[in-house]
Design a protein around this motif. Structure first.
Motif, PDB file in Angstrom:
ATOM      1  N   ILE A  63      -6.013   8.055  -8.243  1.00  0.00           N
ATOM      2  CA  ILE A  63      -5.835   6.955  -9.185  1.00  0.00           C
ATOM      3  C   ILE A  63      -4.534   7.183  -9.943  1.00  0.00           C
ATOM      4  CG2 ILE A  63      -6.860   5.671 -11.079  1.00  0.00           C
ATOM      5  CD1 ILE A  63      -8.768   5.676  -8.897  1.00  0.00           C
ATOM      6  N   MET A  64      -3.722   6.153 -10.055  1.00  0.00           N
ATOM      7  CA  MET A  64      -2.444   6.282 -10.747  1.00  0.00           C
ATOM      8  C   MET A  64      -2.662   6.442 -12.241  1.00  0.00           C
ATOM      9  SD  MET A  64       0.170   6.180  -8.696  1.00  0.00           S
ATOM     10  CE  MET A  64       1.628   5.257  -9.228  1.00  0.00           C
ATOM     11  N   GLU A  65      -1.710   7.098 -12.868  1.00  0.00           N
ATOM     12  CA  GLU A  65      -1.802   7.333 -14.313  1.00  0.00           C
ATOM     13  C   GLU A  65      -1.727   6.016 -15.082  1.00  0.00           C
ATOM     14  OE1 GLU A  65      -2.636   9.930 -15.805  1.00  0.00           O
ATOM     15  OE2 GLU A  65      -2.678  11.179 -13.996  1.00  0.00           O
ATOM     16  N   GLN A  66      -0.774   5.166 -14.698  1.00  0.00           N
ATOM     17  CA  GLN A  66      -0.548   3.931 -15.452  1.00  0.00           C
ATOM     18  C   GLN A  66      -0.886   2.728 -14.595  1.00  0.00           C
ATOM     19  OE1 GLN A  66       0.853   3.596 -18.656  1.00  0.00           O
ATOM     20  NE2 GLN A  66       2.482   5.106 -18.891  1.00  0.00           N
ATOM     21  N   PRO A  67      -2.139   2.359 -14.553  1.00  0.00           N
ATOM     22  CA  PRO A  67      -2.438   1.143 -13.804  1.00  0.00           C
ATOM     23  C   PRO A  67      -1.712  -0.023 -14.456  1.00  0.00           C
ATOM     24  CG  PRO A  67      -4.432   2.254 -14.545  1.00  0.00           C
ATOM     25  CD  PRO A  67      -3.276   2.898 -15.244  1.00  0.00           C
ATOM     26  N   PRO A  68      -0.660  -0.546 -13.818  1.00  0.00           N
ATOM     27  CA  PRO A  68       0.141  -1.607 -14.426  1.00  0.00           C
ATOM     28  C   PRO A  68      -0.711  -2.833 -14.664  1.00  0.00           C
ATOM     29  CG  PRO A  68       0.671  -1.382 -12.104  1.00  0.00           C
ATOM     30  CD  PRO A  68      -0.276  -0.274 -12.437  1.00  0.00           C
ATOM     31  N   PRO A  69      -0.885  -3.222 -15.920  1.00  0.00           N
ATOM     32  CA  PRO A  69      -1.828  -4.291 -16.235  1.00  0.00           C
ATOM     33  C   PRO A  69      -1.433  -5.620 -15.611  1.00  0.00           C
ATOM     34  CG  PRO A  69      -0.650  -3.539 -18.210  1.00  0.00           C
ATOM     35  CD  PRO A  69      -0.119  -2.758 -17.066  1.00  0.00           C
ATOM     36  N   GLY A 111      -0.045  -0.679  -6.909  1.00  0.00           N
ATOM     37  CA  GLY A 111       0.268   0.402  -7.836  1.00  0.00           C
ATOM     38  C   GLY A 111      -0.938   0.936  -8.578  1.00  0.00           C
ATOM     39  N   ILE A 112      -2.129   0.661  -8.069  1.00  0.00           N
ATOM     40  CA  ILE A 112      -3.330   1.112  -8.759  1.00  0.00           C
ATOM     41  C   ILE A 112      -3.728   2.506  -8.312  1.00  0.00           C
ATOM     42  CG2 ILE A 112      -5.801   0.672  -8.995  1.00  0.00           C
ATOM     43  CD1 ILE A 112      -5.147  -2.271  -9.040  1.00  0.00           C
ATOM     44  N   ILE A 113      -3.573   2.766  -7.019  1.00  0.00           N
ATOM     45  CA  ILE A 113      -3.809   4.112  -6.525  1.00  0.00           C
ATOM     46  C   ILE A 113      -2.581   4.561  -5.756  1.00  0.00           C
ATOM     47  CG2 ILE A 113      -6.287   3.728  -6.314  1.00  0.00           C
ATOM     48  CD1 ILE A 113      -5.974   3.406  -3.394  1.00  0.00           C
ATOM     49  N   SER A 114      -2.553   5.840  -5.438  1.00  0.00           N
ATOM     50  CA  SER A 114      -1.436   6.386  -4.676  1.00  0.00           C
ATOM     51  C   SER A 114      -2.014   7.155  -3.501  1.00  0.00           C
ATOM     52  CB  SER A 114      -0.613   7.314  -5.572  1.00  0.00           C
ATOM     53  OG  SER A 114       0.131   8.224  -4.794  1.00  0.00           O
ATOM     54  N   THR A 115      -1.734   6.699  -2.301  1.00  0.00           N
ATOM     55  CA  THR A 115      -2.273   7.411  -1.142  1.00  0.00           C
ATOM     56  C   THR A 115      -1.163   8.183  -0.466  1.00  0.00           C
ATOM     57  OG1 THR A 115      -1.975   6.060   0.842  1.00  0.00           O
ATOM     58  CG2 THR A 115      -3.471   5.227  -0.803  1.00  0.00           C
ATOM     59  N   GLN A 116      -1.457   9.428  -0.142  1.00  0.00           N
ATOM     60  CA  GLN A 116      -0.446  10.304   0.447  1.00  0.00           C
ATOM     61  C   GLN A 116      -0.993  10.935   1.714  1.00  0.00           C
ATOM     62  OE1 GLN A 116       0.302  12.986  -2.821  1.00  0.00           O
ATOM     63  NE2 GLN A 116       0.246  11.235  -4.215  1.00  0.00           N
ATOM     64  N   GLN A 117      -0.305  10.682   2.803  1.00  0.00           N
ATOM     65  CA  GLN A 117      -0.760  11.195   4.093  1.00  0.00           C
ATOM     66  C   GLN A 117      -0.895  12.705   4.051  1.00  0.00           C
ATOM     67  OE1 GLN A 117       1.403   9.680   7.384  1.00  0.00           O
ATOM     68  NE2 GLN A 117       0.457  11.036   8.874  1.00  0.00           N
ATOM     69  N   GLY A 146      -5.812   9.821 -12.409  1.00  0.00           N
ATOM     70  CA  GLY A 146      -5.745  11.212 -11.999  1.00  0.00           C
ATOM     71  C   GLY A 146      -6.874  11.599 -11.060  1.00  0.00           C
ATOM     72  N   ASP A 147      -7.980  10.879 -11.130  1.00  0.00           N
ATOM     73  CA  ASP A 147      -9.104  11.172 -10.240  1.00  0.00           C
ATOM     74  C   ASP A 147      -8.679  11.075  -8.787  1.00  0.00           C
ATOM     75  OD1 ASP A 147     -10.700  11.517 -12.372  1.00  0.00           O
ATOM     76  OD2 ASP A 147     -11.980   9.761 -12.042  1.00  0.00           O
ATOM     77  N   GLN A 148      -9.282  11.940  -7.974  1.00  0.00           N
ATOM     78  CA  GLN A 148      -9.064  11.807  -6.534  1.00  0.00           C
ATOM     79  C   GLN A 148     -10.147  10.923  -5.942  1.00  0.00           C
ATOM     80  OE1 GLN A 148      -8.646  15.411  -4.240  1.00  0.00           O
ATOM     81  NE2 GLN A 148      -8.168  14.237  -2.399  1.00  0.00           N
ATOM     82  N   MET A 149      -9.734   9.963  -5.136  1.00  0.00           N
ATOM     83  CA  MET A 149     -10.694   9.102  -4.459  1.00  0.00           C
ATOM     84  C   MET A 149     -11.283   9.866  -3.284  1.00  0.00           C
ATOM     85  SD  MET A 149     -10.646   6.155  -5.943  1.00  0.00           S
ATOM     86  CE  MET A 149     -11.377   5.152  -4.652  1.00  0.00           C
ATOM     87  N   PRO A 150     -12.465   9.447  -2.826  1.00  0.00           N
ATOM     88  CA  PRO A 150     -12.961  10.043  -1.580  1.00  0.00           C
ATOM     89  C   PRO A 150     -11.992   9.743  -0.449  1.00  0.00           C
ATOM     90  CG  PRO A 150     -14.380   8.247  -2.334  1.00  0.00           C
ATOM     91  CD  PRO A 150     -13.407   8.505  -3.410  1.00  0.00           C
TER      92      PRO A 150
END
Lengths: 125, 125
Positions: B76-82, B64-70, B33-37
């Motif tokens: 950070i994604m909710e469910q980092p797929p292990p 699938g670890i983060i989600s970047t949106q233009q 849920g955190d926003q990356m810089p």
DNA sequence: TGTATCATTGTATACTTGTATCATTGTATA
DNA sequence: TATACAATGATACAAGTATACAATGATACA
């Protein structure tokens, strides 16, 4: 920085470049932090293939005199600090080792896997 | 989030960024849920071109670890797929190993000494 | 409320810089 | 002459950078 290449000399061009850069460094013409010309720029200036300059740069890199970074350029290194005592170096090494273990453990690997990964990297080089 | 880039390292900057973000995630410094810089913010902080950061983000995105949106940012994604990131974990480990080798080499130790120091630390535990 | 406008954020593409690999050239030597 | 080796060159590649662009958000104003 002035580099004079003698193509008719018995001394390989690569060596000529290496020595003259070293000289420029000892006379102060080149200072730590300075950016060197790119391999292509220096090559055309010396009318030499850029791979030859690249080889000279690599020699200096391996001696820790310059630092070449793909895509960025090559730079004069800061001169390494005088050798620390061997006890201190030993201590620093074991700190590095412990940190490596801790960090890989955090990634979910155990000590054996960490050691194996280190072996793998040693093979690669 | 603290990211340390070593420009002199043989490890590409992009890989260094990827690995360290993953580490921050595994240590809990970064949470779902955190926003990356932004790519530009992190880039200036690391003194690196923002495209380099963008590439690192894309690698993490594809895993699938983060989600970047233009136009919005990257999160950070909710469910980092292990298991989806197992290749990345593997790569992170080898980056750590190489880094350990490089840093101890800079202290003047060769690969065998580095490996031995690691063994010693494993014994201690 | 709608929209015009501008700032912010990631994307696409071309360019710069060093690297890897193999081919070519010259020279020493059997 | 033939072979081996070292030095250099040619070519394709990898990593990073610069610049222009597209998508989204924020703000002001009719």
């Amino acid at each position: 920085m002035k580099i004079q290449i003698d193509l008719r000399s018995d001394i390989p061009v690569t060596s000529q470049i290496v020595t003259q850069i070293q000289q420029s460094l000892s006379t102060g013409t080149l200072k730590p932090g300075d950016q060197m010309p790119t391999v292509r720029a220096l090559a055309t200036e010396l009318r030499v293939n850029f791979n030859t300059v690249a080889r000279a740069y690599r020699v200096l890199d391996e001696c820790g005199i310059i630092s070449t970074q793909q895509g960025r350029g090559t730079f004069i290194m800061e001169q390494p600090p005088p050798e620390a005592s061997s006890a201190l170096r030993r201590e620093a090494l074991s700190t590095l080792a412990r940190r490596y273990l801790e960090e890989s453990q955090r990634l979910g690997f155990n000590a054996e896997e960490s050691a194996q990964a280190l072996e793998d990297e040693m093979e690669k080089k």
